[in-house]
Design a protein around this motif. Sequence first.
Motif, PDB file in Angstrom:
ATOM      1  N   MET A   1      16.301  13.834   1.383  1.00  0.00           N
ATOM      2  CA  MET A   1      15.662  12.563   1.020  1.00  0.00           C
ATOM      3  C   MET A   1      16.556  11.660   0.184  1.00  0.00           C
ATOM      4  N   CYS A   2      17.771  12.069  -0.025  1.00  0.00           N
ATOM      5  CA  CYS A   2      18.686  11.283  -0.865  1.00  0.00           C
ATOM      6  C   CYS A   2      18.910   9.866  -0.335  1.00  0.00           C
ATOM      7  N   SER A   3      18.914   9.708   0.993  1.00  0.00           N
ATOM      8  CA  SER A   3      19.211   8.376   1.535  1.00  0.00           C
ATOM      9  C   SER A   3      18.151   7.357   1.124  1.00  0.00           C
ATOM     10  N   GLY A   4      16.929   7.818   0.813  1.00  0.00           N
ATOM     11  CA  GLY A   4      15.874   6.900   0.389  1.00  0.00           C
ATOM     12  C   GLY A   4      15.628   6.940  -1.112  1.00  0.00           C
ATOM     13  N   CYS A   5      16.509   7.555  -1.828  1.00  0.00           N
ATOM     14  CA  CYS A   5      16.310   7.725  -3.278  1.00  0.00           C
ATOM     15  C   CYS A   5      16.774   6.493  -4.044  1.00  0.00           C
ATOM     16  N   PRO A   6      15.984   6.038  -5.013  1.00  0.00           N
ATOM     17  CA  PRO A   6      16.354   4.844  -5.765  1.00  0.00           C
ATOM     18  C   PRO A   6      17.622   5.012  -6.615  1.00  0.00           C
ATOM     19  N   VAL A   7      17.984   6.247  -6.895  1.00  0.00           N
ATOM     20  CA  VAL A   7      19.229   6.489  -7.650  1.00  0.00           C
ATOM     21  C   VAL A   7      20.434   5.941  -6.861  1.00  0.00           C
ATOM     22  N   GLN A   8      20.309   6.020  -5.532  1.00  0.00           N
ATOM     23  CA  GLN A   8      21.403   5.555  -4.679  1.00  0.00           C
ATOM     24  C   GLN A   8      21.142   4.182  -4.081  1.00  0.00           C
ATOM     25  N   GLY A   9      19.935   3.661  -4.307  1.00  0.00           N
ATOM     26  CA  GLY A   9      19.464   2.470  -3.611  1.00  0.00           C
ATOM     27  C   GLY A   9      20.353   1.243  -3.707  1.00  0.00           C
TER      28      GLY A   9
ATOM     29  N   LEU B   1      22.430  15.675   0.541  1.00  0.00           N
ATOM     30  CA  LEU B   1      22.565  17.141   0.581  1.00  0.00           C
ATOM     31  C   LEU B   1      23.478  17.635  -0.546  1.00  0.00           C
ATOM     32  N   TYR B   2      23.381  16.984  -1.661  1.00  0.00           N
ATOM     33  CA  TYR B   2      24.217  17.343  -2.813  1.00  0.00           C
ATOM     34  C   TYR B   2      23.880  18.744  -3.329  1.00  0.00           C
ATOM     35  N   CYS B   3      22.658  19.199  -3.047  1.00  0.00           N
ATOM     36  CA  CYS B   3      22.270  20.555  -3.481  1.00  0.00           C
ATOM     37  C   CYS B   3      23.127  21.604  -2.782  1.00  0.00           C
TER      38      CYS B   3
ATOM     39  N   GLU C   1      14.277   7.838 -10.618  1.00  0.00           N
ATOM     40  CA  GLU C   1      13.779   9.202 -10.486  1.00  0.00           C
ATOM     41  C   GLU C   1      14.307   9.922  -9.233  1.00  0.00           C
ATOM     42  N   CYS C   2      14.775  11.114  -9.415  1.00  0.00           N
ATOM     43  CA  CYS C   2      15.265  11.975  -8.328  1.00  0.00           C
ATOM     44  C   CYS C   2      14.109  12.343  -7.389  1.00  0.00           C
ATOM     45  N   LYS C   3      14.389  12.353  -6.076  1.00  0.00           N
ATOM     46  CA  LYS C   3      13.358  12.642  -5.067  1.00  0.00           C
ATOM     47  C   LYS C   3      13.355  14.097  -4.607  1.00  0.00           C
ATOM     48  N   CYS C   4      14.242  14.898  -5.124  1.00  0.00           N
ATOM     49  CA  CYS C   4      14.409  16.260  -4.593  1.00  0.00           C
ATOM     50  C   CYS C   4      13.127  17.087  -4.579  1.00  0.00           C
ATOM     51  N   ALA C   5      12.277  16.939  -5.574  1.00  0.00           N
ATOM     52  CA  ALA C   5      11.070  17.769  -5.648  1.00  0.00           C
ATOM     53  C   ALA C   5      10.147  17.536  -4.448  1.00  0.00           C
TER      54      ALA C   5
ATOM     55  N   GLY D   1      17.355  19.523  -9.510  1.00  0.00           N
ATOM     56  CA  GLY D   1      17.315  18.113  -9.136  1.00  0.00           C
ATOM     57  C   GLY D   1      18.566  17.400  -9.633  1.00  0.00           C
ATOM     58  N   TYR D   2      18.705  16.127  -9.304  1.00  0.00           N
ATOM     59  CA  TYR D   2      19.875  15.338  -9.701  1.00  0.00           C
ATOM     60  C   TYR D   2      21.191  16.050  -9.359  1.00  0.00           C
ATOM     61  N   TYR D   3      21.219  16.638  -8.159  1.00  0.00           N
ATOM     62  CA  TYR D   3      22.437  17.350  -7.745  1.00  0.00           C
ATOM     63  C   TYR D   3      23.611  16.379  -7.587  1.00  0.00           C
ATOM     64  N   CYS D   4      23.286  15.126  -7.277  1.00  0.00           N
ATOM     65  CA  CYS D   4      24.337  14.103  -7.146  1.00  0.00           C
ATOM     66  C   CYS D   4      25.060  13.883  -8.477  1.00  0.00           C
ATOM     67  N   ARG D   5      24.392  14.180  -9.551  1.00  0.00           N
ATOM     68  CA  ARG D   5      24.967  14.000 -10.891  1.00  0.00           C
ATOM     69  C   ARG D   5      25.491  15.328 -11.449  1.00  0.00           C
TER      70      ARG D   5
HETATM   71  S1  SF4 Z   1      20.083  14.493  -5.626  1.00  0.00           S
HETATM   72 FE1  SF4 Z   1      18.140  13.637  -6.323  1.00  0.00          FE
HETATM   73  S2  SF4 Z   1      18.767  11.929  -7.643  1.00  0.00           S
HETATM   74 FE2  SF4 Z   1      20.508  12.435  -6.394  1.00  0.00          FE
HETATM   75  S3  SF4 Z   1      20.357  11.082  -4.630  1.00  0.00           S
HETATM   76 FE3  SF4 Z   1      19.389  13.015  -4.071  1.00  0.00          FE
HETATM   77  S4  SF4 Z   1      17.214  12.697  -4.488  1.00  0.00           S
HETATM   78 FE4  SF4 Z   1      18.352  11.122  -5.580  1.00  0.00          FE
END
Ligand code: SF4
Length: 104
Positions: free
Chosen positions: A15-23, A57-59, A74-78, A95-99
């Motif tokens: 769901m990262c592509s629709g996440c506001p962190v990356q928006g 897919l940062y996880c 807010e991270c969408k991973c959950a 969560g926040y695997y991108c960070r």
């Molecule tokens: S890891 Fe979480 S915070 Fe980072 S882009 Fe994906 S959903 Fe968003």
Amino acid sequence: MGEVEFNNENVMKCMCSGCPVQGTSECVKGKLQKMQEIMSEDIDIATVIGPEDVPGLYCASSEASCTDLYYHEECKCAECPVFKENDLMSGKPAGYYCRDGKAL
Ligand code: SF4
Ligand code: SF4
């Protein structure tokens, strides 16, 4: 939990592509476009581009290679099926695997 596999199926579920962190990231936008072209041709993504070129897919991979992400959103991973299937809630980070890097 085991390691999350880096494959097309999980890229599609991510769901990262629709996440506001990356928006608002221009860097992510460019990578998404390239990635979608590859996926539309039904090619195994891992054979043509590296995880650093997949803005998601940062996880399974590691921190984002793009540096213009906005971590106050807010991270969408959950909400993600990959998160649930791999029981990532019990791992670290959750969560926040991108960070913070891949799920361990
Ligand atoms: S890891 Fe979480 S915070 Fe980072 S882009 Fe994906 S959903 Fe968003
Ligand atoms: S858990 Fe987060 S980083 Fe992993 S596939 Fe889902 S949305 Fe993407």
